[in-house]
Scaffold this motif. Sequence first.
Motif, PDB file in Angstrom:
ATOM      1  N   GLN A 312       0.828  -1.205   0.000  1.00  0.00           N
ATOM      2  CA  GLN A 312       0.000   0.000   0.000  1.00  0.00           C
ATOM      3  C   GLN A 312       0.863   1.257   0.000  1.00  0.00           C
ATOM      4  OE1 GLN A 312      -3.225   0.442  -0.353  1.00  0.00           O
ATOM      5  NE2 GLN A 312      -3.042   2.667  -0.128  1.00  0.00           N
ATOM      6  N   TYR A 313       1.945   1.224   0.771  1.00  0.00           N
ATOM      7  CA  TYR A 313       2.863   2.366   0.784  1.00  0.00           C
ATOM      8  C   TYR A 313       3.508   2.575  -0.584  1.00  0.00           C
ATOM      9  CZ  TYR A 313       7.359   4.686   1.372  1.00  0.00           C
ATOM     10  OH  TYR A 313       8.444   5.499   1.214  1.00  0.00           O
ATOM     11  N   GLU A 314       3.942   1.515  -1.212  1.00  0.00           N
ATOM     12  CA  GLU A 314       4.575   1.641  -2.534  1.00  0.00           C
ATOM     13  C   GLU A 314       3.588   2.184  -3.561  1.00  0.00           C
ATOM     14  OE1 GLU A 314       6.036  -2.226  -3.307  1.00  0.00           O
ATOM     15  OE2 GLU A 314       7.810  -2.025  -2.004  1.00  0.00           O
ATOM     16  N   ARG A 315       2.334   1.752  -3.487  1.00  0.00           N
ATOM     17  CA  ARG A 315       1.324   2.307  -4.403  1.00  0.00           C
ATOM     18  C   ARG A 315       1.105   3.794  -4.144  1.00  0.00           C
ATOM     19  NH1 ARG A 315      -1.325  -2.657  -3.285  1.00  0.00           N
ATOM     20  NH2 ARG A 315      -2.647  -1.594  -1.736  1.00  0.00           N
ATOM     21  N   ASP A 320       1.819   9.489  -5.643  1.00  0.00           N
ATOM     22  CA  ASP A 320       2.323  10.832  -5.346  1.00  0.00           C
ATOM     23  C   ASP A 320       3.285  11.310  -6.435  1.00  0.00           C
ATOM     24  OD1 ASP A 320       0.849  10.738  -3.066  1.00  0.00           O
ATOM     25  OD2 ASP A 320       2.529  10.303  -1.732  1.00  0.00           O
ATOM     26  N   ARG A 321       4.192  10.442  -6.859  1.00  0.00           N
ATOM     27  CA  ARG A 321       5.137  10.823  -7.907  1.00  0.00           C
ATOM     28  C   ARG A 321       4.414  11.074  -9.230  1.00  0.00           C
ATOM     29  NH1 ARG A 321      10.575   9.415  -7.060  1.00  0.00           N
ATOM     30  NH2 ARG A 321      10.813   8.800  -9.238  1.00  0.00           N
ATOM     31  N   GLN A 322       3.409  10.266  -9.508  1.00  0.00           N
ATOM     32  CA  GLN A 322       2.646  10.478 -10.736  1.00  0.00           C
ATOM     33  C   GLN A 322       1.877  11.791 -10.686  1.00  0.00           C
ATOM     34  OE1 GLN A 322      -0.002   7.307 -12.653  1.00  0.00           O
ATOM     35  NE2 GLN A 322      -1.489   8.667 -11.711  1.00  0.00           N
ATOM     36  N   LEU A 698       7.690  45.193  -1.558  1.00  0.00           N
ATOM     37  CA  LEU A 698       7.225  43.920  -2.104  1.00  0.00           C
ATOM     38  C   LEU A 698       6.344  43.220  -1.090  1.00  0.00           C
ATOM     39  CD1 LEU A 698      10.451  42.444  -3.785  1.00  0.00           C
ATOM     40  CD2 LEU A 698       8.581  43.663  -4.896  1.00  0.00           C
ATOM     41  N   PHE A 699       5.309  42.582  -1.603  1.00  0.00           N
ATOM     42  CA  PHE A 699       4.435  41.721  -0.796  1.00  0.00           C
ATOM     43  C   PHE A 699       4.450  40.353  -1.455  1.00  0.00           C
ATOM     44  CE2 PHE A 699      -0.045  40.262   0.188  1.00  0.00           C
ATOM     45  CZ  PHE A 699       0.255  39.877   1.471  1.00  0.00           C
ATOM     46  N   ARG A 700       5.042  39.357  -0.754  1.00  0.00           N
ATOM     47  CA  ARG A 700       5.269  38.047  -1.346  1.00  0.00           C
ATOM     48  C   ARG A 700       4.459  36.973  -0.623  1.00  0.00           C
ATOM     49  NH1 ARG A 700       9.668  36.201  -0.093  1.00  0.00           N
ATOM     50  NH2 ARG A 700      10.527  37.774   1.313  1.00  0.00           N
ATOM     51  N   THR A 701       4.006  35.995  -1.394  1.00  0.00           N
ATOM     52  CA  THR A 701       3.291  34.843  -0.865  1.00  0.00           C
ATOM     53  C   THR A 701       3.927  33.584  -1.441  1.00  0.00           C
ATOM     54  OG1 THR A 701       1.215  36.075  -0.717  1.00  0.00           O
ATOM     55  CG2 THR A 701       1.063  33.685  -0.687  1.00  0.00           C
ATOM     56  N   ARG A 702       4.081  32.570  -0.605  1.00  0.00           N
ATOM     57  CA  ARG A 702       4.618  31.279  -1.061  1.00  0.00           C
ATOM     58  C   ARG A 702       3.801  30.175  -0.409  1.00  0.00           C
ATOM     59  NH1 ARG A 702       9.647  32.121  -0.050  1.00  0.00           N
ATOM     60  NH2 ARG A 702      10.198  32.767  -2.157  1.00  0.00           N
ATOM     61  N   ALA A 703       3.156  29.339  -1.240  1.00  0.00           N
ATOM     62  CA  ALA A 703       2.265  28.285  -0.748  1.00  0.00           C
ATOM     63  C   ALA A 703       2.804  26.930  -1.169  1.00  0.00           C
ATOM     64  CB  ALA A 703       0.850  28.487  -1.295  1.00  0.00           C
ATOM     65  N   PRO A 704       3.425  26.164  -0.266  1.00  0.00           N
ATOM     66  CA  PRO A 704       4.012  24.861  -0.632  1.00  0.00           C
ATOM     67  C   PRO A 704       2.955  23.851  -1.052  1.00  0.00           C
ATOM     68  CG  PRO A 704       4.866  25.643   1.471  1.00  0.00           C
ATOM     69  CD  PRO A 704       3.705  26.518   1.127  1.00  0.00           C
ATOM     70  N   TYR A 705       3.391  22.949  -1.923  1.00  0.00           N
ATOM     71  CA  TYR A 705       2.570  21.815  -2.331  1.00  0.00           C
ATOM     72  C   TYR A 705       3.333  20.550  -1.952  1.00  0.00           C
ATOM     73  CZ  TYR A 705      -0.101  18.598  -5.272  1.00  0.00           C
ATOM     74  OH  TYR A 705      -0.867  17.557  -5.727  1.00  0.00           O
ATOM     75  N   GLU A 706       2.727  19.712  -1.122  1.00  0.00           N
ATOM     76  CA  GLU A 706       3.451  18.596  -0.523  1.00  0.00           C
ATOM     77  C   GLU A 706       4.033  17.638  -1.558  1.00  0.00           C
ATOM     78  OE1 GLU A 706       0.671  20.115   2.581  1.00  0.00           O
ATOM     79  OE2 GLU A 706       0.577  19.721   0.433  1.00  0.00           O
ATOM     80  N   MET A 707       3.364  17.440  -2.686  1.00  0.00           N
ATOM     81  CA  MET A 707       3.823  16.453  -3.658  1.00  0.00           C
ATOM     82  C   MET A 707       5.093  16.878  -4.383  1.00  0.00           C
ATOM     83  SD  MET A 707       1.645  14.252  -3.002  1.00  0.00           S
ATOM     84  CE  MET A 707       0.111  14.263  -2.101  1.00  0.00           C
ATOM     85  N   THR A 708       5.384  18.177  -4.406  1.00  0.00           N
ATOM     86  CA  THR A 708       6.560  18.656  -5.129  1.00  0.00           C
ATOM     87  C   THR A 708       7.575  19.360  -4.243  1.00  0.00           C
ATOM     88  OG1 THR A 708       5.420  20.745  -5.640  1.00  0.00           O
ATOM     89  CG2 THR A 708       5.212  18.959  -7.246  1.00  0.00           C
ATOM     90  N   ARG A 724       4.324   5.829   5.384  1.00  0.00           N
ATOM     91  CA  ARG A 724       3.394   6.945   5.197  1.00  0.00           C
ATOM     92  C   ARG A 724       3.706   7.668   3.882  1.00  0.00           C
ATOM     93  NH1 ARG A 724       1.407   8.472  10.249  1.00  0.00           N
ATOM     94  NH2 ARG A 724       1.265   6.579  11.531  1.00  0.00           N
ATOM     95  N   ALA A 725       2.680   7.958   3.136  1.00  0.00           N
ATOM     96  CA  ALA A 725       2.839   8.757   1.931  1.00  0.00           C
ATOM     97  C   ALA A 725       2.885  10.228   2.297  1.00  0.00           C
ATOM     98  CB  ALA A 725       1.691   8.475   0.963  1.00  0.00           C
ATOM     99  N   ARG A 726       3.104  11.045   1.308  1.00  0.00           N
ATOM    100  CA  ARG A 726       3.134  12.483   1.561  1.00  0.00           C
ATOM    101  C   ARG A 726       1.763  12.960   2.016  1.00  0.00           C
ATOM    102  NH1 ARG A 726       7.551  15.816  -1.714  1.00  0.00           N
ATOM    103  NH2 ARG A 726       9.160  14.218  -1.773  1.00  0.00           N
ATOM    104  N   MET A 727       1.756  13.935   2.887  1.00  0.00           N
ATOM    105  CA  MET A 727       0.570  14.505   3.505  1.00  0.00           C
ATOM    106  C   MET A 727      -0.023  13.580   4.565  1.00  0.00           C
ATOM    107  SD  MET A 727      -2.567  16.476   1.553  1.00  0.00           S
ATOM    108  CE  MET A 727      -1.472  17.003   0.252  1.00  0.00           C
ATOM    109  N   HIS A 728       0.692  12.511   4.921  1.00  0.00           N
ATOM    110  CA  HIS A 728       0.231  11.619   5.985  1.00  0.00           C
ATOM    111  C   HIS A 728       1.268  11.487   7.096  1.00  0.00           C
ATOM    112  CE1 HIS A 728      -2.642  10.563   2.848  1.00  0.00           C
ATOM    113  NE2 HIS A 728      -3.396  10.031   3.797  1.00  0.00           N
ATOM    114  N   LEU A 729       2.261  12.359   7.085  1.00  0.00           N
ATOM    115  CA  LEU A 729       3.232  12.442   8.183  1.00  0.00           C
ATOM    116  C   LEU A 729       3.391  13.927   8.508  1.00  0.00           C
ATOM    117  CD1 LEU A 729       5.054  10.636   9.940  1.00  0.00           C
ATOM    118  CD2 LEU A 729       6.901  11.131   8.358  1.00  0.00           C
ATOM    119  N   ALA A 730       2.363  14.476   9.127  1.00  0.00           N
ATOM    120  CA  ALA A 730       2.262  15.926   9.287  1.00  0.00           C
ATOM    121  C   ALA A 730       3.402  16.505  10.109  1.00  0.00           C
ATOM    122  CB  ALA A 730       0.925  16.285   9.935  1.00  0.00           C
ATOM    123  N   GLY A 731       3.909  15.777  11.102  1.00  0.00           N
ATOM    124  CA  GLY A 731       4.940  16.331  11.971  1.00  0.00           C
ATOM    125  C   GLY A 731       6.210  16.673  11.227  1.00  0.00           C
ATOM    126  N   ALA A 732       6.835  15.684  10.602  1.00  0.00           N
ATOM    127  CA  ALA A 732       8.093  15.912   9.886  1.00  0.00           C
ATOM    128  C   ALA A 732       7.906  16.868   8.725  1.00  0.00           C
ATOM    129  CB  ALA A 732       8.655  14.574   9.402  1.00  0.00           C
TER     130      ALA A 732
END
Length: 1345
Positions: A312-315, A320-322, A698-708, A724-732
């Motif tokens: 399940q983790y490998e899938r 996520d990479r796809q 300047l007024f800057r905004t940066r919004a991360p995307y977990e997959m990239t 755990r896949a991305r977005m399922h290990l909130a602490g780290a």
Amino acid sequence: MQQACGTGGGLLRLAQLLRGMPEGSRNLALRRLPEDVHEEHFEAEFGAQFKGSRPVDETEESDANMDPEAYIDGLPEEAGLEADIGEFIQADGLPESVHYGGNEDDDINHVEDDMAEVDATMDLEEELPAYEPEPFEALLQEEKEEEDADDEASCEQLEEPELKKRPAANSKAKAADRQVQKKPAARRPYPNELCPGRRGQPCIFSTSAAGIPAGIHPKRGQKHCMFCDPAELRKAMSSKRPKVLPTWKKLSDEAKKLALTRMARWEGEEKTQEFKVKAQKVRPMCAQQDWKQLLEARQMLRAPLEEEELSQYERSVQQDRQRARRKVLCPEHKGKHSARKQTEKELAEIRARCGEIADVAENDCGLPAPEDPTARMVEAWCKRGSWAMCETCHSLQPQNLEPMDLKRVKKATISSKQCTACKHQEYVPTLADVPGALRNLAPGVLQALRPLDINTGPAVRADYGYRVHMSMMTFAWSPRSVESKIKKLQKADRRVARAALNHLLSCQDSDYGTFYDKHLEFLQRHGRDADEKLRKRPLRFIEQEGLECALWPRLYWHRNLCETVARASHESRQTRKRKAKRQTVGSSSSDEEGSSESAAAPNRPGAEIQESKLGRIKRGFLRKVLSPVIGYGTDYDLLHFVYDLSMWTTVGTKKNIARQTDVPLRVVLSSCPWTPQYWRIRHLAVIDMQRQCGNAALFRTRAPYEMTFPYHEWVMHEQRTAGRARMHLAGAETLHQAHVLLELDKGFMSGARGRTGRADRIWKDHLLGPMPPKNVQTVLSRVTRLEFQDWKRKSATKSYHGRGTAHSHSLDFLQNIKDIGLEKKLSAHLPNKKRRPLLHGLVMDGQRDRTSSKLPVRSRSSKWDDKTGKVLLKHTEEDQDLHLRAYFPTTMEVTKCHEDVQQPDGNGAVLRYVATYSLKFSDSMDKEWLNEQASDYSVARRVLFSYHPLEPEMWLTLAQERFPQVDYQGTLVNLFVPLPDVEDDSKPKLLQNYEDAVWRRDNMPLVEFLRKSNESGDILRRIKEKHFQHAAKMVEEAMLEAEVPPKEAAKQSVELIRGYKRRAKEEANFGTLAEFVEAEWDVWLPEIEEYANAYKCQAEKMIAASMYSMLNDRYYGQWLVLNKPFVRLRDLMDEFGGHADRAPPHYRYFAMALKADPGFWKNDEKIREQMELEAYNRAMVDTILRKIKAQRCLVGRYLSGELDLADDVDSDDDSGGEEAGDEEKKYQKPKTVLTASQRKLRDSMKPSIERALQAAQAQDDEEQERLMAEALECNKMLFASGGPGSGKTFVLHEQIRRWHAKGARILFVLPTGQLAANMKAQHPHIDVDTYHGGLLFHKELSALN
């Protein structure tokens, strides 16, 4: 030469020189050797060349038959010299027209000069050191590794002469040895040592300078360099020690392109692509410190992942990479089936367009490295250098982004001196300390070992986001015993569970046995399967010491690891702890605590685990999360527990402090980032920053995307270990994202300088720095705020809620903006897809706004506009149709997420920054949740059950000490400005410092003094440092006038100031810096007091001055205190108070301000300008100006005597909700008297509201349940009818104000949205909605149940 050849040392030196000569020069030198030189010295080394330079008898059959003692007869004639030179030039493949000089005579003279140098060197025979070559076997082995088989065969024919080292005779000879052994000056290469090029095209592959031929080794058989000969290139690339990549990196840009072109033609596209990937990879600084080896020390305590979990983790990783791949580089493949062939096809397309994928782990994002070299190094810092592991305790520590990180990757380890845990002697859990019986426990076993059941509320996860905190954690005794639950396990798990249970019950360091016994006692009293109400524990059960030992025994195997124990160890709770006489580690009573710790065996597991002395729950938990033991940051239930415990403790403690000190609870909680007061104070500081530095550029905004997002290796390792896949290990993920966002803004963007003063930590190449060769200051200040995407709010065009991910908003206050070169660094244009495919995909995915980019169309290149002071960005019609936002290409390639860069007009940036700070709750938290009349239990319960943060916010709340949610340059001072008539005993300490200061000038106002002084009233340390820098600059200019070299002047000036600091520290009455500089270099320098008084502040210190509204008269009294100088505060009342006595009391302070500074308060433009700097919007500015204009006219009439205080003039002044004084009562309107029907309606509403309010303020769960049941039974629906004007709405308004003041939470529903908006405008502090929205008519009843 004759003398040199007669000794052993001379012959050795001669042999060494002959080895380094070209073949032609060597032949000439051999022919000039004296006749008495023995052949044995040179025949073995030079063979045929030496033999060919001598006349040989025809009777000799071979070289082997030559007599080693024979002498060489005769020398060749000089007439054959020219022909010999021509022969060796032709033999090396060079045309005869290539010479050192303009003709062949020059070449001959050059060779003769070399021989003359050899003759002169031989004269040093007496002082030459002995020469001992390396063993021939080592040389042969090196040749085998570097050359092909043919070269190896030729090398094997050589035999190194066996020479012995001659020791120096005396010290004079040793000195001569050191002198001769110095590295000789480099000579120019001979013609045959330069590559002739290929097919008429000259060689340009030199590594020392651009555009000149590369050097070759003729004695090794080389005729061309590797990039001009296919055979040489193939041989170099197939060698075990390839040197193609290091050589290629040293070439010029033009030579690199030509080399890659030839490599692709000779070696093929596949090998060339592999070479490009290697060239883009960043090699760690030390191979032995690679993260893959270090992370082997971090392991999970639970059993390994089962096959189903692993698959399940490998899938999930592949998905996520796809998702990242198709989102950025292959959007045309969205929606296609993710089969293996399709994946291979997409990867082949990416490699063909962008090169190899730059992954550092198998669960990396699967995207190529940045195309920009600087961005590539910053991404390498994100993935390898942003964290480090302690060599001693193996805990993870965040690392700052420094200028050197753009040139190399940091070491993966740090010493114990750099580790915060080691410096503070804090315990860090390690795998070796975990008892063997508690390792590798399956989840089912852990569940069976728990004597308690936990409830975290409904499991709600935001759409495409993280889990939501819906309720406070509650506890209940398990309905079955631990033994019965163990019996239901499988055989293998049953055996492991019993071994773990036996260890826990026999362990004296754990509190598991205490809860185990209480659980058995409960089951004996109430039986199995008892009612849930009986099993449920009160909310205060969360305070039980050692509770974690019963819930997570494998992570808390020792009681001193528990957060509840750390909480109880706080100084304020020590008395209660001693009374409870709880057993500590290794002792039977609290009186024996000290002796038991000293007598503990050092080899006993956990003996070194000391009880926390500071009571810091957050700090201790974060230390465990970053420890080598993986598991503290992967368990959501544990996060929920620690968050609730921390909030429960914070609210309860602050509530008791507020009650004891009579300070409002919202003020006491102002340091907590989940309260509105925290953000108000920080934004008041931002407003003061704008007052000092001007409008933000300047007024800057940066919004991360977990997959990239570029995760560090330790984050991906923990994901892989925990499955755990991305977005399922909130602490780290959250900790790393917050760290990267803050460091990018502090370092790479604004170049914030460290306080160490080290040159390698001073930024010069930051993105907002000046373009070379400019050397001016461009960044005055900046502020960064971390926010969380609100999962509850959404616009009408969105089909999803916010994920809860942390993102950053930043303000940059700049000067000399033109020198930054923003036209070259900032972009709002779609890049070319073929030339920059990665950036093209990122822009197409993340920079397209939903509505409009609001940028003007411009087809030409970006340009700086001096008139507007902005950059006119290239933004074509295609870009406008795509709604592209502005961005920095360099940082976008690093973070691979959405960016937005705006160049605002005026105070627009700060206004947006301040106006959008509100969190998921409104101001009702101050008035309802943080109720002053409620108990600490009631307030904590209300917050934990009503406030719903997501996992990222929970993590950053716990990590607030290390990763603050607001970060800025400088320090912050929170001040509620007093009024001029405040009593002396109520003066704040900062005001007393102002009155007592002797260094400030007489006309310095309070606000300027606060910006330039520290807590004790002395001059700010940063201003003193600026004074030292100014002194060094003045001394340097004086040295330059005295014709001291510039570098020496800069160095001496700094050393001079450092010398003064040392002497001033050693000698108490040494003198001032100005006196010292004048005595040393006769340079006039202002004293520190004079310099501080004239210094212009640049947000070194920000004053968050809390003041009343400008609609309130008391605001003008506070304005007087801040902006008008005084000796004593009462001086303001003595000077302006008498003048204001002729005005009404509610205009008193305004009249004083008008008298103190009429040039300001009578000038509307100055008032407007000041209000814009304070981030007021235009509507508010116009409203205030109209009010001030009316007040000026009215107060003027009072002061002139036209009006008398007895005249009744109505006032619309906002009194701030406080009770009026005796003098103000006659100016207030009389209260309205209710009619009989209105009083009846009011009295009918009262009982129901009182029951609901009592239930909301219950002291415990039982009381709340009883009151809620009573309210449901007794409260009835109340219907009131009456004609228009009968007073129904008036009664409602009165009751809303009355009950809201008592802490009631009110919901007002109306038929239409327009009516709801009107009611919200009148009562902004209550909840107002439509019938359908407020009463949830749009949802099914089953869903509500």
